[in-house]
Design an enzyme around this catalytic site. Structure first.
Site, PDB file in Angstrom:
ATOM      1  N   HIS A  22      35.161  34.587  41.285  1.00 48.67           N
ATOM      2  CA  HIS A  22      35.236  36.059  40.661  1.00 48.67           C
ATOM      3  C   HIS A  22      36.902  36.113  40.680  1.00 48.67           C
ATOM      4  O   HIS A  22      37.465  35.700  41.492  1.00 48.67           O
ATOM      5  CB  HIS A  22      34.771  37.118  41.296  1.00 48.67           C
ATOM      6  CG  HIS A  22      35.201  37.518  42.765  1.00 48.67           C
ATOM      7  ND1 HIS A  22      34.231  38.053  43.706  1.00 48.67           N
ATOM      8  CD2 HIS A  22      36.337  37.318  43.108  1.00 48.67           C
ATOM      9  CE1 HIS A  22      34.873  38.168  44.581  1.00 48.67           C
ATOM     10  NE2 HIS A  22      36.336  37.962  44.521  1.00 48.67           N
ATOM     11  N   GLU A  80      32.137  39.469  38.609  1.00 46.67           N
ATOM     12  CA  GLU A  80      31.173  38.705  39.379  1.00 46.67           C
ATOM     13  C   GLU A  80      30.729  37.606  38.416  1.00 46.67           C
ATOM     14  O   GLU A  80      30.502  37.714  37.324  1.00 46.67           O
ATOM     15  CB  GLU A  80      30.296  39.214  39.917  1.00 46.67           C
ATOM     16  CG  GLU A  80      30.951  40.279  41.249  1.00 46.67           C
ATOM     17  CD  GLU A  80      31.220  39.498  42.478  1.00 46.67           C
ATOM     18  OE1 GLU A  80      31.624  38.422  42.378  1.00 46.67           O
ATOM     19  OE2 GLU A  80      31.281  40.160  43.796  1.00 46.67           O
TER      20      GLU A  80
HETATM   21  C1  F6R Z   1      40.903  42.112  45.568  1.00 45.79           C
HETATM   22  C2  F6R Z   1      40.319  41.302  44.387  1.00 45.79           C
HETATM   23  C3  F6R Z   1      39.464  40.074  44.493  1.00 45.79           C
HETATM   24  C4  F6R Z   1      40.089  39.105  45.753  1.00 45.79           C
HETATM   25  C5  F6R Z   1      38.984  38.009  46.294  1.00 45.79           C
HETATM   26  C6  F6R Z   1      39.851  36.840  46.958  1.00 45.79           C
HETATM   27  O1  F6R Z   1      41.478  42.908  44.782  1.00 45.79           O
HETATM   28  O2  F6R Z   1      40.689  41.319  43.163  1.00 45.79           O
HETATM   29  O3  F6R Z   1      39.202  39.124  43.570  1.00 45.79           O
HETATM   30  O4  F6R Z   1      41.241  38.630  45.299  1.00 45.79           O
HETATM   31  O5  F6R Z   1      37.750  38.342  46.513  1.00 45.79           O
HETATM   32  O6  F6R Z   1      39.787  37.597  48.194  1.00 45.79           O
HETATM   33  P1  F6R Z   1      40.613  37.118  49.415  1.00 45.79           P
HETATM   34  O7  F6R Z   1      42.186  37.108  49.130  1.00 45.79           O
HETATM   35  O8  F6R Z   1      40.338  38.086  50.624  1.00 45.79           O
HETATM   36  O9  F6R Z   1      40.177  35.866  49.840  1.00 45.79           O
END
Ligand code: F6R
Length: 244
Positions: free
Chosen positions: A138, A143
């Protein structure tokens, strides 16, 4: 897509921060699209350091975040507004009125989403969009699904996303099941996109984004259509990608 290889998370963060700082220097009133989570945390730490030690100013920078949990007030410590205040905005000289994050308490997500997209257009469009990637591919909270959604809207979070994000909450039950997410139209409308990935947990998603077909089941694969995307990823995140 330009791919920049980093040794590890810290190097990825330093390279990403320099990229963003260059954008701010070139256009001090640029509109930055921002994300939250573990991936950009180190980048924001570096930007704070540039501000505090090197005088990088965000005085005229404007920002628009890609998502917010639905049902969480801004004051909730896991809200993305709270994350941004704590990990960036409160530590730089950005003007509070120049920061925009979807309202997780909006009662009319449909109208709200349309207005959020209109606001981005009215602000001249996003100059640089910073993204992370979910382990399910995503971007923002777009999603995997049967089609790419263009508009900013209310979304149901995928089971894997809820499991991944449970680490920030007391238990998985507390993770909100929905979010307001920027849609593909505003993301792809950005003049430039910087996507970051770190760790082996992202390796499969990165491989599919780069090598797979453009497929709504891998939302990040739509970035193949954008003419100006840079991926900064560490070796672990790139471990499944065929060398060019
Ligand atoms: C959050 C967002 C999400 C995150 C993704 C990865 O604002 O847009 O798409 O970038 O879920 O999350 P992390 O960086 O926590 O692994």
């Amino acid at each position: 897509m330009l791919i920049i290889v980093a040794q590890d998370y810290d190097e990825m963060s330093r390279k990403a921060a320099r990229f963003i700082a260059a954008q701010v220097l070139l256009k001090p009133n640029c509109l930055l699209g921002l994300a939250t989570g573990s991936t950009p945390f180190g980048t924001y730490q570096e930007l704070i350091r540039f501000h505090q030690e090197d005088g990088l100013s965000f005085q005229n920078v404007r920002t628009v975040n890609v998502d917010e949990y639905y049902g969480l007030p801004a004051s909730h410590e896991q809200s993305y507004r709270h994350f941004m205040q704590e990990n960036l905005f409160d530590q730089i000289d950005i003007q509070p009125g120049n920061t925009h994050i979807p309202d997780g308490l909006t009662r009319d997500p449909q109208t709200y989403g349309e207005e959020y997209d209109e606001l981005i257009v009215a602000m001249g469009g996003i100059d640089l969009q910073l993204l992370g990637i979910g382990s399910n591919g995503h971007i923002a909270f777009n999603e995997p699904g049967r089609y790419f959604s263009a508009q900013t809207r209310l979304v149901d979070l995928n089971k894997l996303t809820i499991e991944d994000n449970a680490r920030f909450f007391e238990s998985e039950d507390e993770v909100p099941r929905q979010a307001i997410s920027m849609g593909m139209k505003s993301i792809l409308g950005s003049k430039r996109i910087l996507i970051l990935a770190s760790g082996a947990g992202k390796a499969e998603a990165v491989r599919e984004m780069l090598e797979g077909p453009i497929d709504p089941m891998v939302p990040a694969s739509i970035l193949q259509l954008h003419p100006n995307v840079t991926l900064i990823a560490d070796k672990d995140a790139l471990s499944l990608v065929q060398p060019a």
